[in-house]
Design an enzyme around this catalytic site. Structure first.
Site, PDB file in Angstrom:
ATOM      1  N   LYS A   4       0.813  -1.229  -0.201  1.00 23.66           N
ATOM      2  CA  LYS A   4       0.042   0.122   0.017  1.00 23.66           C
ATOM      3  C   LYS A   4       0.943   1.070   0.276  1.00 23.66           C
ATOM      4  O   LYS A   4       1.472   1.674   1.094  1.00 23.66           O
ATOM      5  CB  LYS A   4      -0.803   0.057   1.277  1.00 23.66           C
ATOM      6  CG  LYS A   4      -2.430   0.625   0.983  1.00 23.66           C
ATOM      7  CD  LYS A   4      -2.217   2.057   0.716  1.00 23.66           C
ATOM      8  CE  LYS A   4      -1.844   2.869   1.963  1.00 23.66           C
ATOM      9  NZ  LYS A   4      -1.793   4.416   1.617  1.00 23.66           N
ATOM     10  N   GLU A  57       9.751  17.073  14.558  1.00 23.96           N
ATOM     11  CA  GLU A  57      10.051  16.762  13.151  1.00 23.96           C
ATOM     12  C   GLU A  57       9.334  17.867  12.180  1.00 23.96           C
ATOM     13  O   GLU A  57       8.126  17.653  12.283  1.00 23.96           O
ATOM     14  CB  GLU A  57       9.867  15.502  12.915  1.00 23.96           C
ATOM     15  CG  GLU A  57      10.099  15.045  11.520  1.00 23.96           C
ATOM     16  CD  GLU A  57       9.974  13.647  11.039  1.00 23.96           C
ATOM     17  OE1 GLU A  57      10.618  12.818  10.377  1.00 23.96           O
ATOM     18  OE2 GLU A  57       8.804  13.232  11.331  1.00 23.96           O
ATOM     19  N   GLU A  67       9.591   1.976  10.966  1.00 21.60           N
ATOM     20  CA  GLU A  67      10.534   2.877  10.492  1.00 21.60           C
ATOM     21  C   GLU A  67      10.025   4.238  10.620  1.00 21.60           C
ATOM     22  O   GLU A  67       9.280   4.532   9.639  1.00 21.60           O
ATOM     23  CB  GLU A  67      11.439   2.610   9.220  1.00 21.60           C
ATOM     24  CG  GLU A  67      12.712   3.511   9.141  1.00 21.60           C
ATOM     25  CD  GLU A  67      12.716   4.552   8.371  1.00 21.60           C
ATOM     26  OE1 GLU A  67      12.733   5.902   8.794  1.00 21.60           O
ATOM     27  OE2 GLU A  67      12.521   4.560   6.997  1.00 21.60           O
ATOM     28  N   CYS A 124      13.347  11.468   6.685  1.00 27.17           N
ATOM     29  CA  CYS A 124      13.497  10.963   8.057  1.00 27.17           C
ATOM     30  C   CYS A 124      14.732  10.768   8.601  1.00 27.17           C
ATOM     31  O   CYS A 124      15.086  11.056   9.802  1.00 27.17           O
ATOM     32  CB  CYS A 124      12.658   9.941   8.066  1.00 27.17           C
ATOM     33  SG  CYS A 124      13.495   8.345   7.072  1.00 27.17           S
TER      34      CYS A 124
END
Length: 484
Positions: free
Chosen positions: A180, A387, A255, A289
């Site tokens: 997906k 973030e 992750e 990331c």
């Protein structure tokens, strides 16, 4: 030079292209112009169920899981070869879908994807158990076996690479996959579905369902026919995915987000460091990331380095991702651009000094933001602690090695980190103390399929790449044979 069938507007289930069961479709936008380029099928729960059932049938019939590792490795190598043969097409598609500069899409995304499948093609040969010496009058040994059906859920920023980091080891181990991709960036996943089939992957072994996270993603997470979840995405969504997996006792690889610190000591080679610093926070428009958005600088060189960045950062080529000289393209979508704007405005309110950047670039209706450097923020600022996921760099001074490590470890994240120093002992000493899954010394983003990466703390758990990744797509079975 594509020679295989592609139906970019449809789902790929059981080796066949099909529309969503309810006919729903969703738009795909070119972020460099803010314009719709195509539509793709929007999968619902019924489509996800069909994909999982197709994957289960393919697993159970042994057409893939029953092959030897060497035979699976040959197919994976063929996938790597086809990626290289069609590199131009794939790079253009990834650039269009994500807004990546075409040069970087070719050199980084396509190259690393090919290397990934090639690496796991080789590792597929090495799946083996071991003999165990016991005092029993018996022969005891272990076997490494595939888990079954793997749900691979991937984000918008590196669609090709982060799909390969899951699909390649899953296939090498003998599993089947339902992928997906992110609803914003599904095109390379659909392209790869046609490539897999052409390479010799049996029908049903890899299935692709495009659609939204709350519908298609949620249905895949909760499906009883899935044996493992491999997820890359935000920490918030990752917490939810892990909790769902926990309810159903499924193994997961997570992750998640990152907010890496990049430490520059007074003995660093500043010319070398500046290149790594800029690369660490502008690469992929900061949508990385493992990027380095927090710069920690020894006070003795703090003002000097800020001055260098003030002059150098505005000169980084920003603009149309189709131009070969472009280094920084647009953000992947309007919502990502607005998020960056909100954080920069927050920095201003919290007393931050905008050294350079700090505003949109108005170009062709695209989602561009100028690379931005911010100084003078306190460490507890949200702009430092959270973030941002955009081309924004915060810069903080430190007075000692201990303070540098404390600041580096002060956020909830622990995915990557970096150290700039000419002192080898210090490099190893600091790397040992940093709370991160990967530490780079005197450069940034040195990645290879042989080197595992993953996070600690709020950056997740489990590892992608390397033999560690391959092992995570297997289960261990012990066999004990009486010799009495």
């Amino acid at each position: 030079m594509t020679t295989f069938e592609i139906e970019p507007g449809r789902l790929f289930i059981g080796g066949q292209w099909r529309e969503a069961a309810d006919g729903a479709r969703t738009e795909v936008v070119d972020p460099s112009r803010g314009a719709v380029v195509t539509t793709v099928a929007e999968a619902g729960a019924a489509d996800v169920d069909a994909a999982v059932r197709a994957a289960r049938e393919a697993y159970d019939d042994g057409s893939w899981s029953g092959l030897s590792g060497r035979e699976r490795g040959r197919v994976l190598q063929r996938i790597a070869d086809l990626i290289r043969e069609n590199a131009d097409d794939i790079a253009r598609l990834e650039s269009l879908d994500v807004g990546k500069p075409i040069t970087l899409a070719h050199a980084v995304d396509v190259t690393n994807a090919a290397n990934d499948y090639e690496h796991f093609a080789a590792l597929a040969h090495s799946l083996h158990g071991s003999h165990r010496d016991t005092p029993m009058n018996a022969l005891a040994y272990t076997r490494r076996e595939p888990l079954g059906v793997v749900a691979a859920i991937t984000p918008f920023n590196f669609p090709l690479i982060l799909a390969g980091s899951k699909i390649a080891p899953a296939l090498a181990a003998g599993n089947t996959v339902v992928h997906k991709p992110a609803d914003e960036t599904p095109l390379s996943a659909l392209y790869m579905a046609g490539l897999f089939r052409y390479a010799g992957v049996p029908d049903g072994v890899v299935n692709v369902v495009t659609g939204t996270g709350p519908v298609a993603g949620e249905a895949l997470l909760r499906h009883n026919g899935v044996d493992k979840i491999a997820f890359t995405g935000s920490t918030a969504v990752g917490r939810h995915a892990a909790s769902v997996a926990g309810e159903n006792l499924k193994p997961v690889t997570m992750e998640l987000g990152g907010n890496a610190a990049h430490i520059v000591f007074e003995d660093a080679d500043l010319e070398q460091a500046v290149g790594a610093i800029i690369k660490a926070f502008v690469f992929n428009s900061g949508q990385f990331c493992m990027g380095g958005p927090r710069l920690l600088v020894a006070r003795s060189v703090y003002s000097t380095l800020l001055g260098i960045l003030e002059q150098a950062v505005p000169g980084v080529p920003l603009g149309d991702p189709r131009q070969p000289e472009t280094v920084v393209g647009p953000m992947a979508g309007e919502k990502h651009l607005k998020k960056v704007e909100e954080y920069v405005e927050l920095a201003r309110k919290e007393g931050g000094r905008i050294v350079c950047g700090g505003e949109r670039l108005d170009l062709d209706g695209g989602y561009y933001y100028k690379p931005t450097v911010i100084a003078d923020l306190p460490n507890d600022s949200r702009v430092i602690q959270e973030e941002i996921f955009g081309p924004v760099l915060t810069v903080q001074p430190f007075d000692s090695e201990d303070e540098a490590v404390r600041l580096a470890n002060s956020t909830p994240y622990g995915l990557a980190s970096g150290v700039q120093t000419s002192n080898l002992a210090r490099a190893h000493r600091v790397a040992d103390r940093l709370q991160a899954g990967i530490v780079w010394i005197n450069d940034w983003a040195m990645l290879d399929p042989a080197v595992p990466f993953g996070g600690v703390k709020d950056s997740g758990f489990g590892r992608e790449y390397g033999p560690e990744a391959l092992a995570s797509y297997t289960k261990v079975k012990s066999v004990v044979v009486s010799l009495g």
